[in-house]
Structure formats: C-alpha cells, structure tokens
Design an enzyme around this catalytic site. Structure first.
Site, PDB file in Angstrom:
ATOM      1  N   CYS A  56       8.254  -8.339   4.253  1.00  0.00           N
ATOM      2  CA  CYS A  56       8.432  -8.882   2.911  1.00  0.00           C
ATOM      3  C   CYS A  56       9.641  -8.219   2.252  1.00  0.00           C
ATOM      4  O   CYS A  56      10.095  -7.142   2.672  1.00  0.00           O
ATOM      5  CB  CYS A  56       7.201  -8.599   2.060  1.00  0.00           C
ATOM      6  N   GLU A  58       9.819  -6.608  -0.488  1.00  0.00           N
ATOM      7  CA  GLU A  58       9.509  -5.279  -1.013  1.00  0.00           C
ATOM      8  C   GLU A  58       9.641  -4.209   0.069  1.00  0.00           C
ATOM      9  O   GLU A  58      10.126  -3.108  -0.193  1.00  0.00           O
ATOM     10  CB  GLU A  58       8.087  -5.240  -1.595  1.00  0.00           C
ATOM     11  N   ARG A  84      11.016 -19.864  -8.463  1.00  0.00           N
ATOM     12  CA  ARG A  84       9.566 -19.662  -8.532  1.00  0.00           C
ATOM     13  C   ARG A  84       9.181 -18.511  -9.439  1.00  0.00           C
ATOM     14  O   ARG A  84       8.018 -18.350  -9.778  1.00  0.00           O
ATOM     15  CB  ARG A  84       8.986 -19.434  -7.135  1.00  0.00           C
ATOM     16  N   CYS A  90       2.100  -8.805  -1.860  1.00  0.00           N
ATOM     17  CA  CYS A  90       0.929  -9.082  -1.030  1.00  0.00           C
ATOM     18  C   CYS A  90       0.144  -7.785  -0.815  1.00  0.00           C
ATOM     19  O   CYS A  90       0.590  -6.703  -1.195  1.00  0.00           O
ATOM     20  CB  CYS A  90       1.362  -9.680   0.313  1.00  0.00           C
ATOM     21  N   CYS A  93       2.031  -5.036   1.172  1.00  0.00           N
ATOM     22  CA  CYS A  93       3.058  -4.393   0.355  1.00  0.00           C
ATOM     23  C   CYS A  93       2.440  -3.475  -0.697  1.00  0.00           C
ATOM     24  O   CYS A  93       2.950  -2.390  -0.950  1.00  0.00           O
ATOM     25  CB  CYS A  93       3.938  -5.446  -0.318  1.00  0.00           C
ATOM     26  N   TYR A 127      -7.433   2.963  -0.204  1.00  0.00           N
ATOM     27  CA  TYR A 127      -7.277   3.990   0.805  1.00  0.00           C
ATOM     28  C   TYR A 127      -5.890   4.571   0.606  1.00  0.00           C
ATOM     29  O   TYR A 127      -4.903   3.830   0.536  1.00  0.00           O
ATOM     30  CB  TYR A 127      -7.389   3.360   2.199  1.00  0.00           C
ATOM     31  N   TRP A 129      -3.142   6.573   2.279  1.00  0.00           N
ATOM     32  CA  TRP A 129      -2.689   7.048   3.569  1.00  0.00           C
ATOM     33  C   TRP A 129      -2.175   8.483   3.492  1.00  0.00           C
ATOM     34  O   TRP A 129      -2.414   9.284   4.378  1.00  0.00           O
ATOM     35  CB  TRP A 129      -1.606   6.111   4.098  1.00  0.00           C
TER      36      TRP A 129
END
Length: 137
Positions: A56, A58, A84, A90, A93, A127, A129
C-alpha cells in the site's frame, strides 16, 4: 473509541492529493500517501498494486521516508486516485504504522469530517509487535 479533535494538516492532504492526481495512472498505482516527519519535511509515495499483495502507499511511504533519512513520522494521510479523497489505512497498514510510529496521527474521514486521530485509536486492543521484540531479547 474516544476520538479527540486534532488539527488536520491540510498541506499534507494536498500533497497526497497532488501526487494522486499527477502520478497515479492505471491499475498499478491507485493510492498516494504523504507523511510529515518530525523535522517538518513531507515525503510522498504511491502504492505498487500487484495481485500477490503489493504494498500500500502507506507502506511504500515508510520505506521512502527512511531512504530520505526521515525515521520519525508525525502524521500520515492516504488519498485515492480519481478524486476519491482521503482513504483510511487498511488493517495491515494500521498494524505496521502502530509498530513503527506509536505516536503517529492519521488523517481519516471525508468531506467536512476529515480529522486526525492517533493510530492507536484505529487499532484498539492491538497486538504491539515492538512489545514482542523486547521480550525476545
């Protein structure tokens, strides 16, 4: 979700919109992103669509920023081609952005409802990481 009102970086939205208008062509590049580093610099990127799951805009932006020596982003926005407007990140991301930049502001919404929100609010009960990496050492 306790969304607070954060000022919207209009210059950043316009930078992403300009890239979407001028660089997104065809099906391979349909989204543009712009991010502002802590030093005030703006970096832009476009997605690299591919049926195997190309990155993506990002995520391309995270790498492009690092290539320019920008390792701390304050704010990010994605804008779709064909006018748009602002498009929220998403799930993948959101997770990556939270892990790289836990204090990041993300511009979301449309029309009069464009607003900046903390990345953590877009991925509640997430979560982290980075927490896993600390435990692994």
């Amino acid at each position: 979700m306790t969304t607070q009102n954060h000022s919207v970086d209009r210059e950043l939205v316009e930078a992403a919109a300009r890239v979407a208008r001028t660089r997104c062509r065809g099906d391979n590049h349909t989204m543009a992103a712009a991010g502002r580093g802590r030093d005030g610099r703006i970096v832009t990127a476009v997605n690299a669509y591919h049926f195997t799951g190309g990155p993506c805009a990002e995520l391309v932006l995270v790498g492009a920023a690092a290539a320019q020596g920008i390792y701390e982003l304050e704010t990010i926005v994605a804008v779709g081609d064909r006018d748009r407007g602002v498009v929220p990140p998403c799930g993948r991301c959101r997770q990556v952005l939270l892990d790289y930049f836990p204090g990041l502001e993300v511009i979301v919404g449309g029309g009069e409802d464009v607003r900046a929100v903390p990345i953590a609010e877009l991925l509640p009960v997430s979560y982290v990481w980075a927490d896993h990496q600390v435990d692994a050492q």
